[in-house]
Each structure stands twice: as structure tokens, then as C-alpha cells.
Design a protein around this motif. Structure first.
Motif: not given
Length: 344
Positions: A20, A39, A41-43, A45, A48-49, A52
Motif C-alpha cells: 500500500h 505505508i 504496516a498491515d492494512p 491495524t 497502518y492508520d 496513513y
């Protein structure tokens, strides 16, 4: 079904995996330019947020500066210095430029140091011609950045290239002992991982605890994309048993990140240079040479070509033959000298 993506998020697929990116829209020379920031990190999580929203607000460290590699490459490829080159030369440059853009497009050119360029050179040392070409293209980019007055000097200028005859030296036993005695932390773990699994230095930071079941290590080689299941020798298993599992990666930087290759190379050089203060010959050995150690030791143990390749992942028999020749000469030397002693 894929979850709905957040605004400005793009997904790229490489080798079956999704990555991503946040798409940043900027303008350069009056034209719209899209920049993509990974990004990591794993979507879905919290991490991730967090990344983002940090990128979206311009506070994330990966948010590109105006002097990033993507902008520099765009400027250089529009310049006469690039457009006047022969078609074949431009295509050769493009291959490296695209790789640099993909991996470091948002990175600030002005913050790159000479030691980081040297580490990149060493990282690609398994393919010396590519390693040299990579540094040469970087040097061209940095020179262009100097002309644009983005920076005052070229950090890649004068770096000694491998040349076509580059060969990694096999670590002798004295070097291995000296290194183990002095090394600690990531530098020591890298030694055991490299010598134990026979993998390239660039693959070590990507090894995860989930890949190790107590006996076998699952490895995906960055260079070839090979997937290997490697049985770990006892000294590697014993060392791993002493390590705390404080993160996702064996060579952990944080809970979800591994130590970078540059940092790993720097840690290795610090130990090697300390040994070289007493034994100058130590300077001749590289981290990549431990892959050579693993292959030669397997050959000395009488392993077949297929068995050696099952560990190191070499695709060609020519490289395995090189290791076997080294091992055979050592064994023949011992046998010859023992017969010599018996006849005295």
C-alpha cells in the motif's frame, strides 16, 4: 474481497504480495507530479492508520521533501545530459533509475552520506557489475543535484569499484573466532545467520521469527526470488535460543521493523575494523564472505551439488563447482601432508 481503501491509497502487487502506498499530489515546473509513499504496516491495524494520517498531514518521516530522488530523477531525465545519450545508454540508465525511484523515491537526496552509498555498493556485491553500475548512476544523479545547488558535494564520487575480478574471500577459522569473540547484538546474530543458512547479507534483515520453527528457517531470497526451507546447524539454533523475541524480525529494530541493511553493514564493519587493529588482514573480509564459508563447509562435509544448492539457493552448478574445488584442494593438501609426515 479487498476492503475499501482509504482516500489517496494505491495498491501495487509485486511477487504475489500487495503493498500500500499513499499518493501525494504535488506540482513541479507547473506540472502535476504524483509521489508514492509506502505505508509500511498491515492494512486494518492501528499502526497502518497512524502512518496513513501522519503522511496525509505531512508529519511522517517518509513524506517526500522537494529534494527527493523522484524529483531529481525527473529533472535529470528531462535534461540534455540525459536526452543526448544514445538510446542504449538511456535504457541502461533507466533500469537503475527506475529501481532507485521505486525504493527511494521519497528519500531526501541531500541527507545521503558517503557511508550509506558504500553500504548500498556492498549490498549488491553478489553481482559486482550491477553494484558498480548502481554507484555510477548514483554518482551521476548526485552530480546533477550539485549542479542544481541542492547539495555541495557528491557522496558517491571516488568510491572504489569492485571491477570485473571482484571475489569474496573465504573467512579462515582465526577470523571467525576473532569475530565471534568481539561481536555482540545484531553484528553477532548476523554472523550466525549468514554462516548458518548460507544466505546473502541483504536477506538477513528480512528473516522473521515466524519463519523459524526451531529447526528449519523459511527464506525468500531477494535477488532470485527463490523460496528455500533450510535446516539450521546446531550453533545457529543454539544462538537463536539465547535471543529474546522482542519483535517480528530476528534482527529487530522495533516491534514491527527489522534493522536496515546499512545499519547491519555498519555494525559488521565496526567489529571487523576493531580486529584489523591487531590483524590488518581482517580488512580483506566482507560480510558476504560468510556465504562462501557455508558453501565450502558443506562441500568439505561431502555434500552433493544438489545438497549444497538446497541450502545456498545457487541456481548454477558452476558456482557450486567453485566451492567444491576450494574444499577439494584443502582436503588433498591435508592428505598429502599427512603422507609426507608418515614417510619421514
Amino acid at each position: 474481497m479487498r476492503k475499501e481503501l482509504k482516500p489517496n491509497v494505491a495498491v501495487k502487487v509485486s511477487k504475489g504480495r500487495e503493498y500500500h502506498y499513499y499518493r501525494l499530489v504535488t506540482k513541479a515546473d507547473g506540472k502535476r507530479k504524483d509521489r508514492y509513499v509506502r505505508i509500511k504496516a498491515d492494512p486494518g491495524t492501528a499502526e497502518y492508520d497512524s502512518i496513513y494520517w501522519a503522511i496525509r498531514s505531512g508529519k511522517h518521516e517518509a513524506a517526500p521533501s522537494r529534494t527527493n530522488f523522484a524529483a531529481l530523477i525527473d529533472n535529470y531525465t528531462r535534461s540534455r545530459r540525459f536526452t543526448k545519450l544514445a538510446d542504449r545508454t538511456r535504457r541502461s540508465y533507466r533500469a537503475i533509475l527506475d529501481e532507485i525511484r521505486e525504493k527511494n523515491g521519497a528519500r531526501d537526496v541531500t541527507k545521503v552520506t558517503r557511508s550509506q552509498v558504500e553500504a548500498i555498493h556492498e549490498k549488491h556485491a553478489a553481482t559486482p557489475r550491477k553494484a558498480d553500475w548502481y554507484v555510477q548512476v548514483l554518482s551521476i544523479l548526485f552530480s546533477h543535484a550539485v549542479r542544481l545547488e541542492w547539495m555541495k558535494h557528491n557522496p558517491a564520487k571516488g568510491i572504489e569499484l569492485f571491477g570485473s575480478q571482484r571475489e569474496f574471500k573465504l573467512w579462515p577459522e582465526w577470523m571467525q573466532r576473532a569475530y565471534v569473540e568481539r561481536a555482540e547484538g545484531h553484528a553477532l546474530t548476523a554472523f550466525y545467520l549468514a554462516a548458518g543458512t548460507g544466505q546473502r547479507p541483504g536477506d538477513l534483515p528480512r528473516m522473521e521469527w515466524a519463519h523459524f520453527d526451531g529447526e528449519y528457517m523459511e527464506v525468500e531470497q531477494e535477488k532470485r526470488g527463490n523460496r528455500l526451507t533450510i535446516y539450521c546447524p546446531k550453533r545457529l539454533r543454539d544462538h537463536l535460543a539465547t535471543l529474546p523475541r522482542n519483535g517480528k524480525f530476528i534482527l529487530a529494530k522495533s516491534l514491527h521493523q527489522s534493522v536496515g541493511y546499512n545499519a547491519l553493514e555498519k555494525a559488521f564493519r565496526a567489529v571487523r575494523d576493531a580486529i584489523a587493529e591487531d590483524v590488518p588482514e581482517a580488512k580483506e573480509y566482507s560480510l558476504h564472505g560468510l556465504r562462501y564459508v557455508a558453501a565450502v563447509e558443506l562441500a568439505e562435509a561431502g555434500c552433493s551439488d544438489a545438497e549444497i544448492q538446497s541450502v545456498t539457493g545457487h541456481r548454477t552448478a558452476a558456482m557450486v563447482a567453485k566451492y567444491r574445488d576450494k574444499a577439494s584442494r584443502k582436503k588433498l593438501s591435508k592428505a598429502a601432508q599427512m603422507r609426507r609426515e608418515q614417510n619421514r
